[in-house]
Design an enzyme around this catalytic site. Structure first.
Site, mmCIF file in Angstrom:
data_model
loop_
_atom_site.group_PDB
_atom_site.id
_atom_site.type_symbol
_atom_site.label_atom_id
_atom_site.label_comp_id
_atom_site.label_asym_id
_atom_site.label_seq_id
_atom_site.Cartn_x
_atom_site.Cartn_y
_atom_site.Cartn_z
ATOM 1 N N GLU A 122 0.831 -1.212 0.000
ATOM 2 C CA GLU A 122 0.000 0.000 0.000
ATOM 3 C C GLU A 122 0.862 1.259 0.000
ATOM 4 O OE1 GLU A 122 -3.024 -0.126 -0.579
ATOM 5 O OE2 GLU A 122 -3.830 -2.013 0.195
ATOM 6 N N ASP A 262 -4.241 -9.904 -8.516
ATOM 7 C CA ASP A 262 -4.526 -8.978 -9.622
ATOM 8 C C ASP A 262 -3.334 -8.198 -10.196
ATOM 9 O OD1 ASP A 262 -4.423 -7.620 -7.195
ATOM 10 O OD2 ASP A 262 -6.317 -6.581 -7.407
ATOM 11 N N GLU A 355 -18.204 -6.848 -3.619
ATOM 12 C CA GLU A 355 -16.853 -7.416 -3.611
ATOM 13 C C GLU A 355 -16.849 -8.824 -4.200
ATOM 14 O OE1 GLU A 355 -14.854 -5.045 -3.494
ATOM 15 O OE2 GLU A 355 -13.675 -5.357 -1.694
ATOM 16 N N GLU A 376 -11.916 -0.300 -10.458
ATOM 17 C CA GLU A 376 -11.473 -1.220 -11.512
ATOM 18 C C GLU A 376 -12.388 -1.269 -12.730
ATOM 19 O OE1 GLU A 376 -11.179 -1.788 -8.330
ATOM 20 O OE2 GLU A 376 -9.062 -2.296 -8.005
HETATM 21 C C1 DMJ Z 1 -6.205 0.262 -5.216
HETATM 22 O O1 DMJ Z 1 -5.432 0.505 -4.113
HETATM 23 C C2 DMJ Z 1 -5.408 -0.334 -6.325
HETATM 24 O O2 DMJ Z 1 -6.118 -0.247 -7.509
HETATM 25 C C3 DMJ Z 1 -5.035 -1.757 -6.072
HETATM 26 O O3 DMJ Z 1 -4.360 -2.325 -7.140
HETATM 27 C C4 DMJ Z 1 -6.259 -2.576 -5.809
HETATM 28 N N1 DMJ Z 1 -7.068 -1.997 -4.796
HETATM 29 C C5 DMJ Z 1 -7.376 -0.593 -4.838
HETATM 30 C C6 DMJ Z 1 -8.601 -0.263 -5.646
HETATM 31 O O4 DMJ Z 1 -9.602 -1.161 -5.595
#
Ligand code: DMJ
Length: 624
Positions: A122, A262, A355, A376
């Site tokens: 993060e 992902d 989710e 996304e």
């Molecule tokens: C963001 O922090 C980034 O896109 C990450 O790759 C996935 N989660 C969140 C958004 O959903």
């Protein structure tokens, strides 16, 4: 036999539901016209300021806003997270005043010499990425947003922050610990389990930092982490969700394109495009091919056991929705269009994406009812509009705006939705709402209006980090500038050719039957501007693909690698269309821990579908 029937029923149910969703979609009102696109773009700008001002007035310098109660909270490191995450959106919107004052405040006030244990992932994607993209904008005349008084303060901070994260990489596998203390390094009690996305989504930010500071260490540790993960892939070229960074054992063997994995896929392709490092491309091509073979149940994606490919979670999870956007970047647009339509049908059904949405019961997955303002699906909508200019993506954009305005807007910002069926609001606003969600929405409509923005009409091509931060392909960063990429922006201007011309030449010049079909069937007009002429696919990418003769599992190791070009690598068995035995149903030797009985309104079969895995849904770690 029984498992075959189950699989068939599953497939039929999905496609039936899918078509009914598509029919719903077809019942939409009039398409978005240019005037409305302009209005929507301005409305999105208003959304940004409602949330940004709400944060600045009520939460700053705390990390994130509580938009219902109009307060703030420290959620990551206590360093004005939302402001850092918003910097390049401010620049993109052309807000010189707020961009300048924010950069100056951060330069003067922020410090990372703090006793805080933070997530490496993060912190990298939100803070390091935010600082680097703002630095690259603030220090460069060509962006039109240069700050005269700026003296690399954000770059200095970025380097300091990253050095404080380096102790996390001191593991036998090279895969970093999930968390690190910014003052004291890794705590001796720190968990050794991390997610694949957590360990494998650092290469863009760390690579850019190396190129800006001329210190290769950052790029090296991030690449080492990717190698550490990829070296532990299964025989099917799949990676699991969680791994022990000391032993290298997978502790969660569910392979998928969403939760916990992902952006591992995302950064393989993007690192290649940004840095021109072919090792990333080779890994991406193998990983992508395997994902499309084992995880793709057209148009959906499921999670499977990484060794057997048996389905363990027939669930759409909202983090998967970045995938069609990535496919556009990769040039595989047809499946992206189908998948986007399917994912968007879930949004249409609830007004937001939960989710998790269970593809077997066709209902919201238990415990995964929320919509935390994720970007996304909007991100993929932007990419597909950019690639196809199909107005249906603007219509989707209008739906996103309507849902956010009517369902999520709250007194001081935008609220998470705790339950997409009840549309109940929660007092939290993740920083990525301003870094990504609003940014992609604004870009979508701006593209329809005049595209006069930094990304679509700026001095450089930009790669978006996984947090939506803008990383430019400048000569200083991108060693790929001499090669042709999908962006075509690095071909000398008088030598670009239309995609079609290049394809025709290639088909005359070489036997394409052995070549991975990257360039086939593009319904694209927007993204791919041109390719350098005179090069075959193999020459462009320095590699060729050969289909091996043998396709049985035991033969895979013998089949790879096949070196077919002077400049390197590989590829292995494609086994296209062949499913492993266990994939055909939901059976395996292990004991089931959860069963889902049929009987939902859409499931007319009464069949019992069995999910298999060693962890329950609620026990799984999620990446943001
Ligand atoms: C963001 O922090 C980034 O896109 C990450 O790759 C996935 N989660 C969140 C958004 O959903």
């Amino acid at each position: 036999m029984e498992s075959n029937i189950r699989w068939l029923v599953f497939a039929i149910l999905i496609s039936l539901t899918f078509s009914s969703f598509v029919l719903d979609h077809g019942a939409l009102a009039e398409s978005v016209k240019p005037d409305e696109a302009k209005q929507l773009r301005d409305e999105v700008r208003g959304m940004f300021y409602h949330a940004f001002d709400g944060y600045m007035n009520n939460a700053f310098p705390l990390d994130e806003l509580r938009p219902l109660s109009c307060q703030g909270e420290d959620t990551l490191g206590g360093y004005a997270l939302t402001l850092i995450d918003s910097l390049d959106t401010l620049a993109l919107l052309g807000d010189r005043e707020r961009f300048t004052s924010s950069v100056e405040w951060i330069g003067k006030n922020l410090q990372f010499n703090i006793n805080k244990t933070v997530s490496v992932f993060e912190t990298t994607i939100r803070v390091l990425g935010g600082l680097l993209s703002a630095h690259l904008i603030a220090s460069d005349y060509a962006t039109g947003m240069r700050i005269p008084s700026y003296n690399n303060e954000l770059l200095v901070l970025a380097e300091d922050l990253t050095r404080r994260m380096l102790p996390a990489f001191d593991t036998p596998t090279g895969i970093p610990f999930g968390s690190v203390n910014l003052m004291y390094g890794v705590d001796k009690h720190e968990s050794k389990i991390t997610s694949t996305a957590g360990g494998g989504t650092l290469s863009l930010e760390f690579g850019v930092l190396s190129r800006l500071t001329n210190d290769p260490v950052f790029e090296q540790v991030a690449k080492n982490a990717v190698r550490g993960l990829w070296a532990r892939r299964s025989n099917l070229d799949l990676v699991g969700a969680h791994i022990n960074v000391f032993t290298g054992e997978w502790t969660q063997k569910d392979a998928g394109i969403g939760t916990s994995i992902d952006s591992f896929y995302e950064y393989l392709l993007k690192a290649y495009i940004l840095f021109g490092d072919e090792e990333y491309l080779y890994i991406f091509q193998e990983a992508y091919r395997s994902a499309m073979q084992y995880l793709h149940k057209d148009p959906w994606y499921v999670e499977v056991n990484m060794d057997s490919a048996a389905i363990v979670w027939p669930v759409f999870n909202s983090l998967q929705a970045f995938w069609p956007g990535l496919q556009v970047l990769a040039g595989d647009v047809d499946p992206a269009i189908r998948t986007h339509t399917a994912f968007f049908s879930v949004w249409k059904r609830y007004g937001f994406t939960p989710e998790g949405f269970n593809l077997a019961t066709l209902s919201v997955q238990y415990g995964q009812k929320s919509y935390p303002l994720r970007p996304e699906l909007i991100e993929s909508t932007y990419w597909l509009y950019k690639a196809t200019r199909d107005p249906r993506y603007l219509d989707a954009g209008r739906d996103f705006v309507a849902s956010l305005q009517y369902g999520a807007k709250c007194p001081c910002g935008y609220c998470h939705i705790t339950d997409v069926e009840l549309h109940k609001q929660e007092d939290h606003m993740e920083s990525f709402f301003l870094a990504e969600t609003v940014k992609y929405l604004w870009l979508l409509f701006d593209l329809a209006v005049d595209s006069d923005n930094l990304v679509d009409n700026g001095p450089y091509k930009y790669i978006f980090s996984t947090e939506g931060h803008l990383l430019p392909l400048t000569p200083q960063i991108s060693l790929a500038r001499e090669r042709c990429s999908y962006f075509g922006g690095y071909c000398p201007s008088n030598s670009t050719k239309l995609e079609q011309e290049v394809l025709e030449e290639e088909s005359n010049n070489d036997d394409r039957s052995n070549i991975y079909p990257y360039h086939e069937s593009f319904p694209i007009t927007g993204l791919i501007k041109g390719l350098c002429p005179g090069l075959t696919h193999a020459q462009k990418y320095g590699l060729s693909y050969v289909l091996p003769e043998k396709t049985d599992r035991e033969d895979v190791d013998e089949a790879k690698p096949v070196v077919t070009s002077s400049s390197i690598v590989l590829i292995t068995d494609q086994r296209v269309g062949k499913k492993p035995q266990e994939e055909e149903g939901f059976t395996s030797q292990s004991e089931p821990i959860m069963t889902i009985s049929g009987g939902s309104s859409n499931d007319q079969t009464g069949q019992e579908l069995t999910l298999l895995e060693s962890e329950t849904d609620d026990q799984r770690l999620y990446s943001s």
